[in-house]
Design a protein around this motif. Structure first.
Motif, short mmCIF file in Angstrom:
data_model
loop_
_atom_site.label_atom_id
_atom_site.label_comp_id
_atom_site.label_asym_id
_atom_site.label_seq_id
_atom_site.Cartn_x
_atom_site.Cartn_y
_atom_site.Cartn_z
N LYS A 433 -10.59 -10.58 -6.16
CA LYS A 433 -9.18 -10.17 -6.09
C LYS A 433 -8.43 -10.51 -7.69
O LYS A 433 -7.56 -10.31 -8.05
N HIS A 434 -8.44 -12.11 -7.40
CA HIS A 434 -7.74 -12.82 -8.03
C HIS A 434 -8.44 -12.69 -9.34
O HIS A 434 -7.56 -12.69 -10.94
N LEU A 435 -9.79 -12.50 -9.47
CA LEU A 435 -10.38 -12.72 -10.98
C LEU A 435 -9.98 -11.74 -11.59
O LEU A 435 -10.16 -11.44 -12.97
N GLU A 436 -10.72 -10.18 -10.69
CA GLU A 436 -10.19 -9.30 -11.37
C GLU A 436 -8.56 -8.80 -12.00
O GLU A 436 -8.36 -8.62 -13.33
N ASN A 437 -7.80 -9.52 -11.47
CA ASN A 437 -6.13 -9.06 -11.84
C ASN A 437 -6.36 -10.14 -13.36
O ASN A 437 -5.73 -9.89 -13.93
N LEU A 438 -6.75 -10.99 -12.97
CA LEU A 438 -7.53 -11.92 -14.85
C LEU A 438 -8.52 -11.11 -15.58
O LEU A 438 -8.72 -12.21 -16.61
N ILE A 515 -8.10 -22.43 -8.89
CA ILE A 515 -7.75 -20.43 -9.84
C ILE A 515 -7.14 -20.16 -9.41
O ILE A 515 -6.32 -19.91 -10.30
N ILE A 516 -6.68 -20.15 -8.44
CA ILE A 516 -5.95 -18.86 -7.72
C ILE A 516 -4.68 -19.47 -8.22
O ILE A 516 -3.52 -18.68 -8.19
N GLU A 517 -4.26 -20.58 -7.45
CA GLU A 517 -2.83 -21.37 -8.05
C GLU A 517 -2.43 -21.74 -9.54
O GLU A 517 -1.23 -21.91 -9.58
N LYS A 518 -3.51 -22.27 -10.15
CA LYS A 518 -2.88 -22.57 -11.54
C LYS A 518 -3.72 -22.13 -12.80
O LYS A 518 -2.95 -22.13 -13.78
N ASP A 528 -12.39 -24.62 -18.01
CA ASP A 528 -12.19 -25.57 -17.02
C ASP A 528 -13.95 -25.83 -16.46
O ASP A 528 -14.64 -27.04 -16.25
N CYS A 529 -14.88 -24.77 -16.73
CA CYS A 529 -16.03 -24.68 -16.08
C CYS A 529 -16.58 -25.53 -17.95
O CYS A 529 -18.05 -26.57 -17.21
N ASN A 530 -16.69 -25.58 -18.78
CA ASN A 530 -16.70 -26.49 -19.37
C ASN A 530 -16.60 -27.79 -19.77
O ASN A 530 -17.22 -28.63 -20.29
N ASN A 531 -15.41 -28.25 -19.14
CA ASN A 531 -15.25 -29.53 -18.64
C ASN A 531 -16.17 -29.99 -17.47
O ASN A 531 -15.19 -30.98 -17.17
N MET A 532 -16.77 -29.53 -17.19
CA MET A 532 -16.80 -29.55 -15.90
C MET A 532 -17.83 -30.68 -15.49
O MET A 532 -18.52 -31.42 -14.88
N ALA A 533 -18.90 -31.48 -16.80
CA ALA A 533 -19.81 -32.22 -16.89
C ALA A 533 -19.76 -33.25 -16.62
O ALA A 533 -18.27 -34.10 -16.63
N GLY A 534 -19.87 -33.90 -15.04
CA GLY A 534 -19.86 -35.37 -15.03
C GLY A 534 -19.38 -35.29 -13.47
O GLY A 534 -18.64 -36.46 -12.74
N GLN A 535 -18.59 -34.06 -13.40
CA GLN A 535 -17.74 -33.47 -11.70
C GLN A 535 -18.49 -32.75 -10.39
O GLN A 535 -17.50 -33.06 -9.33
N LEU A 536 -19.43 -32.77 -10.01
CA LEU A 536 -20.52 -31.97 -9.27
C LEU A 536 -21.19 -33.03 -8.90
O LEU A 536 -21.31 -34.08 -9.22
#
Length: 556
Positions: A433-438, A515-518, A528-536
């Motif tokens: 629902k938060h994604l829907e709002n965004l 995602i919900i809070e920030k 955030d997804c594009n800067n995810m390299a090396g964090q997973l």
């Protein structure tokens, strides 16, 4: 719950004791430290109790005692060379139809030293039930097919180079004759020649309109008309009249058109299967030429992407990294690669192999051809597999599933994004629902993960581990194992074609709090997804994906 607290209690106790002895704390400070310790216990107790509920932790699932093959406690080592050799019978067949082999590859990936041998089985180049003799036959056949595709690519390159030279010659000739024509116009004989040409041309066209017999007469009367078959059209007669340099003066634009016609004839006479024959209809010829232009466009994009490929693979292929500079440049020239002077020899060689295989694939699968991103999928394959023909067929096997990511209508991408959105909605309605709002419920922010299968988000080794697990799932499904023996394994997560999508959904769910809070817009999530390299952590992703499959595979 107590078992979870004990290690933390011991650690806190050691920390408190160490701090007390070092600082010689007074009674009030000691009291305050124990107050802090008690508050920590309350937090731990609260988090432990809340972890039992699925509402506060979207990925926690009651598996009924069944652990994921990728969980930390159960994670197995990669398939080792000794185990790999032990899977074969005396005639070179895999035991039990490859069930043990695929389960092992699925649970831990493949050791780097045997990837070149194992991947053709995972990617369908060789059947899991094939014998050594059958694979030798398949190998020879596949090599020949690839060589034929490369020959066709070389013909296309030579034909295009020849065409460019002809056009350049036509342009120069046109400019020269234009200058001569201007000089002729100033002579007194020019008006008489033009009048004669016009009357001859008018007579020829009118007679050609009356019938074939009249066309024969005018052809015999006029020295300015080339000998042509009588069943040619009026336009042919016009060309014949205009082509006589003794009695007529040709217009520069007509010469350019004649040269263009000559160029097209030369193209067709190359005897290529992809080009229309001389007696084909104009629509067929037009279609053939459009295909040529399309392939030329693919070639240009392939060369740009190949030169831009990074060198992350070098440490995985020392033999390719040690190629001599002279040989690398010779191979680059053989495929028409340009603008590579700034590259090291090993990267020139890598770019050359990318061009060779991607061009062949564009001919093999013209519906897809080439799209940017395909080089990202091929690059790890050629880093592992040194023979071009074998790397090509492994890529073909990979693209059987991934090709839908590169359709121009994006139907395949939209279907996959829809599945990811459905997984998130079923697992965590609050996040959805938060994604829907965004206005992000379409999950377009994970587009790149879907297209290149986490290639940009994971390092090369993690990427290969993820792909090997996916390929093992897909190979099991193709072999019918998922519906038979594999369906009875203790894990309640059967092999699935959509393991990647569950892993992507798990990646989003891991970041739900952020995602919900920030995040207040879809751009924030995309960034955030594009800067995810090396964090997973690829194994954590697979473990969480397993949770989702256990819970949702019947619903999705």
């Amino acid at each position: 719950m107590l078992s979870e607290r004990k290690p933390l209690m011991r650690a806190l106790r050691r920390s408190h004791t160490s701090a007390s002895s070092t600082l010689n704390s007074s009674s009030p400070s000691s009291s305050s430290s124990w107050i802090h310790l008690r508050s920590v216990f309350l937090v731990v107790a609260f988090s432990s109790s809340s972890s039992a509920s699925s509402s506060s932790s979207p990925l926690s699932t009651d598996r009924g005692g069944h652990k994921s093959p990728w969980s930390f406690r159960r994670r197995k080592h990669a398939l080792l060379p000794k185990q790999w050799k032990g899977f074969f019978t005396s005639d070179g067949r895999l035991y039990d139809g490859g069930i043990k082999f695929l389960k092992k590859a699925r649970s831990g990936g493949v050791d780097p030293s045997i990837r070149a041998e194992v991947w053709p089985f995972l990617l369908g180049v060789y059947d899991v039930n094939s014998s050594k003799e059958e694979r030798d036959h398949t190998r020879a056949q596949k090599r020949k097919e690839y060589e034929n595709l490369r020959k066709q690519c070389q013909r296309n390159i030579k034909r295009r180079e020849k065409g460019l030279k002809l056009k350049e010659t036509a342009l120069i000739s046109s400019n020269e004759e234009s200058g001569e024509f201007n000089q002729v116009m100033d002579t007194p004989e020019f008006e008489d020649d033009v009048s004669a040409t016009r009357s001859s041309f008018t007579e020829g066209c009118s007679l050609a309109a009356e019938g074939l017999d009249n066309c024969d007469k005018i052809l015999q009367k006029s020295d300015s008309i080339l000998e042509e078959d009588c069943d040619r059209s009026m336009l042919t007669c016009e060309d014949g009249l205009a082509g006589n340099t003794d009695s007529t003066v040709s217009d520069s634009s007509e010469e350019s058109e004649n040269m263009e016609l000559f160029f097209l004839t030369e193209v067709i006479e190359e005897n290529d299967l992809s080009m229309p024959a001389l007696d084909s209809s104009p629509s067929d010829a037009e279609s053939g030429f459009k295909k040529e232009e399309t392939f030329a466009t693919w070639q240009r994009i392939i060369r740009v992407d190949a030169v831009r490929a990074n060198g992350e693979w070098i440490m995985y292929s020392p033999t390719q990294a040690a190629i001599p500079a002279l040989k690398a440049r010779q191979l680059a020239e053989s495929v028409g690669l340009k603008d590579y002077d700034h590259l090291e020899p090993c990267r020139i060689f890598h770019a050359t192999r990318l061009v060779s295989i991607l061009e062949a694939y564009a001919l093999y699968d013209p519906e897809i051809g080439y799209c940017q991103g395909m080089s990202d999928l091929l690059s790890p394959i050629i880093a592992v597999i040194e023979e071009d023909y074998e790397a090509f067929w492994c890529f073909v096997g990979f693209m059987k599933k991934a090709r839908h990511n590169f359709r121009l209508d994006e139907v395949g991408i939209r279907r996959q994004l829809g599945i990811i959105a459905k997984i998130i909605k079923c697992k965590d309605i609050h996040l959805y629902k938060h994604l829907e709002n965004l206005q992000a419920a379409d999950c377009f922010f994970v587009y790149r993960m879907v297209v290149v299968l986490f290639r940009r988000e994971l390092n090369l080794e993690q990427t290969l581990c993820l792909w090997e697990v996916m390929w093992a799932d897909q190979a099991a499904i193709c072999a019918g194992i998922a519906k038979s023996a594999w369906g009875r394994i203790r894990l309640r997560a059967p092999p699935t074609d959509d393991l990647l999508l569950y892993a992507i959904a798990a990646c989003v769910l891991q970041r739900r709090k952020l995602i919900i809070e920030k995040y207040s817009s879809v751009d924030d999530i995309m960034r955030d997804c594009n800067n995810m390299a090396g964090q997973l952590d690829v194994w954590k992703l697979l473990d969480d994906a397993h949770d989702l499959i256990v819970t949702l595979h019947d619903k999705i």
